[in-house]
Scaffold this motif. Structure first.
Motif, PDB file in Angstrom:
ATOM      1  N   ALA A   5       0.836  -1.210   0.000  1.00 62.67           N
ATOM      2  CA  ALA A   5       0.000   0.000   0.000  1.00 62.67           C
ATOM      3  C   ALA A   5       0.870   1.258   0.000  1.00 62.67           C
ATOM      4  O   ALA A   5       0.572   2.234  -0.704  1.00 62.67           O
ATOM      5  N   ILE A   6       1.959   1.235   0.770  1.00 62.47           N
ATOM      6  CA  ILE A   6       2.875   2.383   0.835  1.00 62.47           C
ATOM      7  C   ILE A   6       3.524   2.628  -0.525  1.00 62.47           C
ATOM      8  O   ILE A   6       3.667   3.768  -0.972  1.00 62.47           O
ATOM      9  N   ILE A   7       3.916   1.546  -1.194  1.00 60.24           N
ATOM     10  CA  ILE A   7       4.532   1.657  -2.515  1.00 60.24           C
ATOM     11  C   ILE A   7       3.549   2.279  -3.518  1.00 60.24           C
ATOM     12  O   ILE A   7       3.922   3.153  -4.309  1.00 60.24           O
ATOM     13  N   ILE A   8       2.298   1.849  -3.460  1.00 58.41           N
ATOM     14  CA  ILE A   8       1.278   2.392  -4.369  1.00 58.41           C
ATOM     15  C   ILE A   8       1.007   3.863  -4.060  1.00 58.41           C
ATOM     16  O   ILE A   8       0.836   4.689  -4.976  1.00 58.41           O
ATOM     17  N   ILE A   9       0.980   4.218  -2.790  1.00 55.23           N
ATOM     18  CA  ILE A   9       0.781   5.622  -2.397  1.00 55.23           C
ATOM     19  C   ILE A   9       1.898   6.494  -2.964  1.00 55.23           C
ATOM     20  O   ILE A   9       1.661   7.590  -3.480  1.00 55.23           O
ATOM     21  N   ARG A  10       3.128   5.991  -2.888  1.00 54.97           N
ATOM     22  CA  ARG A  10       4.279   6.718  -3.446  1.00 54.97           C
ATOM     23  C   ARG A  10       4.111   6.916  -4.956  1.00 54.97           C
ATOM     24  O   ARG A  10       4.385   8.005  -5.483  1.00 54.97           O
ATOM     25  N   LEU A  11       3.639   5.904  -5.639  1.00 57.09           N
ATOM     26  CA  LEU A  11       3.459   5.982  -7.087  1.00 57.09           C
ATOM     27  C   LEU A  11       2.364   6.983  -7.452  1.00 57.09           C
ATOM     28  O   LEU A  11       2.506   7.748  -8.409  1.00 57.09           O
ATOM     29  N   ILE A  12       1.288   6.980  -6.679  1.00 59.14           N
ATOM     30  CA  ILE A  12       0.197   7.930  -6.921  1.00 59.14           C
ATOM     31  C   ILE A  12       0.707   9.361  -6.727  1.00 59.14           C
ATOM     32  O   ILE A  12       0.438  10.252  -7.536  1.00 59.14           O
ATOM     33  N   ALA A  13       1.453   9.569  -5.644  1.00 62.34           N
ATOM     34  CA  ALA A  13       1.976  10.905  -5.339  1.00 62.34           C
ATOM     35  C   ALA A  13       2.908  11.402  -6.440  1.00 62.34           C
ATOM     36  O   ALA A  13       2.906  12.588  -6.784  1.00 62.34           O
ATOM     37  N   TYR A  14       3.697  10.493  -7.000  1.00 57.78           N
ATOM     38  CA  TYR A  14       4.655  10.865  -8.056  1.00 57.78           C
ATOM     39  C   TYR A  14       3.930  11.322  -9.321  1.00 57.78           C
ATOM     40  O   TYR A  14       4.373  12.253  -9.997  1.00 57.78           O
ATOM     41  N   ASN A  15       2.823  10.683  -9.643  1.00 59.76           N
ATOM     42  CA  ASN A  15       2.118  10.963 -10.898  1.00 59.76           C
ATOM     43  C   ASN A  15       0.996  11.984 -10.761  1.00 59.76           C
ATOM     44  O   ASN A  15       0.478  12.468 -11.776  1.00 59.76           O
ATOM     45  N   ALA A  16       0.605  12.291  -9.534  1.00 60.72           N
ATOM     46  CA  ALA A  16      -0.564  13.157  -9.326  1.00 60.72           C
ATOM     47  C   ALA A  16      -0.186  14.634  -9.304  1.00 60.72           C
ATOM     48  O   ALA A  16       0.865  15.017  -8.779  1.00 60.72           O
ATOM     49  N   VAL A  17      -1.065  15.444  -9.873  1.00 59.88           N
ATOM     50  CA  VAL A  17      -0.896  16.896  -9.788  1.00 59.88           C
ATOM     51  C   VAL A  17      -1.252  17.365  -8.381  1.00 59.88           C
ATOM     52  O   VAL A  17      -0.599  18.244  -7.809  1.00 59.88           O
ATOM     53  N   LYS A  18      -2.304  16.773  -7.827  1.00 56.87           N
ATOM     54  CA  LYS A  18      -2.733  17.082  -6.464  1.00 56.87           C
ATOM     55  C   LYS A  18      -2.665  15.797  -5.626  1.00 56.87           C
ATOM     56  O   LYS A  18      -3.638  15.028  -5.573  1.00 56.87           O
ATOM     57  N   PRO A  19      -1.520  15.536  -4.996  1.00 59.15           N
ATOM     58  CA  PRO A  19      -1.314  14.274  -4.267  1.00 59.15           C
ATOM     59  C   PRO A  19      -2.352  13.998  -3.194  1.00 59.15           C
ATOM     60  O   PRO A  19      -2.832  12.866  -3.069  1.00 59.15           O
ATOM     61  N   PHE A  20      -2.730  15.022  -2.428  1.00 57.83           N
ATOM     62  CA  PHE A  20      -3.659  14.811  -1.319  1.00 57.83           C
ATOM     63  C   PHE A  20      -4.996  14.277  -1.822  1.00 57.83           C
ATOM     64  O   PHE A  20      -5.479  13.235  -1.363  1.00 57.83           O
TER      65      PHE A  20
END
Length: 291
Positions: A5-20
């Motif tokens: 789950a942590i790895i996926i969260i990191r990937l989302i944050a890297y690709n997202a314009v608005k991480p939150f």
């Protein structure tokens, strides 16, 4: 699963314009899928998933250095997982059982002419240290995650074909495993209480029994409240939920090729790290075997 789950969260944050916003949305969708696929899961599992998502969203929003945010997310999420398990054990068995266990172990070591104090405290520190260093390792993996995924996507684009059939299904975790653990724990307490004629252990046995009965009484209501909240959210995410749910069989088809590719290049425990990278890369890139 917490590490993944942590790895996926990191990937989302890297690709997202608005991480939150993106991480919170992903967390809600994960909870909705979990509710649909694994409704038998304990309420503590939903709490853990929600915590990981919220803490990850907050950190990747506020901490501008994503590598640092990855380490902090991994440490806080995995330590919460460790502490949650300890809290459950403490609620179930209480401090009297721990104190009695300490006295029992100390007595054994004294008979061997060895002095050991606070045996349970040593076990606690070892247990938490394992989770802490595991969190550091997951944080380290997250720092190189985007580059590693890109490398594998390039590699997969050059392959002539990939197997699409998966060779195994992930077995659902049975609730009976949790029940068996509790029954074994209660049996051990009762056996030791009778064997050593210990009033402390007998009190711990009855206390644990009462706590379990209360938990089994309250748990359905807590889960019903959580499901009610998630059901209301599902209306807002109906399109995303349907899309993800329909993709689950296709995601399963990536398991075998991801594992086989990892096994071909690595041996030992490194296979599992490579499998995670391959699984993510295949899921993001590969739509099917090339002809």
């Amino acid at each position: 699963m917490a590490a993944f789950a942590i790895i996926i969260i990191r990937l989302i944050a890297y690709n997202a314009v608005k991480p939150f916003q993106s991480i919170i949305k992903a967390t809600i969708l994960v909870l909705l899928i979990k509710m649909a696929v694994s409704p038998q899961s304990l309420i503590t599992a939903y709490i853990a998933v929600a915590f990981q998502g919220i803490i990850g969203a907050a950190l990747f929003e506020k901490v501008k250095n994503q590598n640092l945010a990855s380490y902090l997310t991994a440490i806080l999420s995995l330590m919460e997982t460790a502490l949650q398990k300890l809290l459950v054990l403490l609620i179930l068995f209480g401090t009297s059982f721990i104190n009695a266990s300490d006295a029992f172990i100390t007595d054994i070591f004294q008979k061997l002419n060895m002095e050991v104090n606070s045996f349970s405290l040593w076990i606690l520190w070892i247990y938490l240290s394992i989770y802490f260093f595991w969190a550091i390792y997951i944080g380290y993996i997250c720092t190189s995650l985007p580059k590693e995924i890109q490398k594998r996507q390039l590699k997969f684009s050059q392959l002539s074909y990939l197997e699409s059939e998966f060779s195994f299904d992930k077995k659902k975790k049975s609730v009976w495993l949790d029940v068996s653990f509790i029954v074994i724990g209660l049996t051990l307490i009762l056996v030791f209480a009778i064997t050593f004629n210990s009033n402390i252990l007998m009190i711990a046995f009855y206390r644990t029994l009462i706590v379990i009965l209360l938990w089994w009484t309250l748990s359905p209501f807590l889960k019903k409240a959580a499901f009610y909240f998630l059901d209301k959210k599902r209306i807002n995410y109906a399109s995303d939920f349907s899309s993800i749910f329909s993709m689950l069989p296709k995601m399963k088809s990536k398991i075998r090729p991801a594992y086989n590719l990892a096994k071909a290049d690595f041996k030992g425990i490194a296979v599992y790290k490579e499998f995670v990278f391959n699984m993510i890369a295949l899921s993001l890139y590969h739509d099917g075997p090339k002809k």
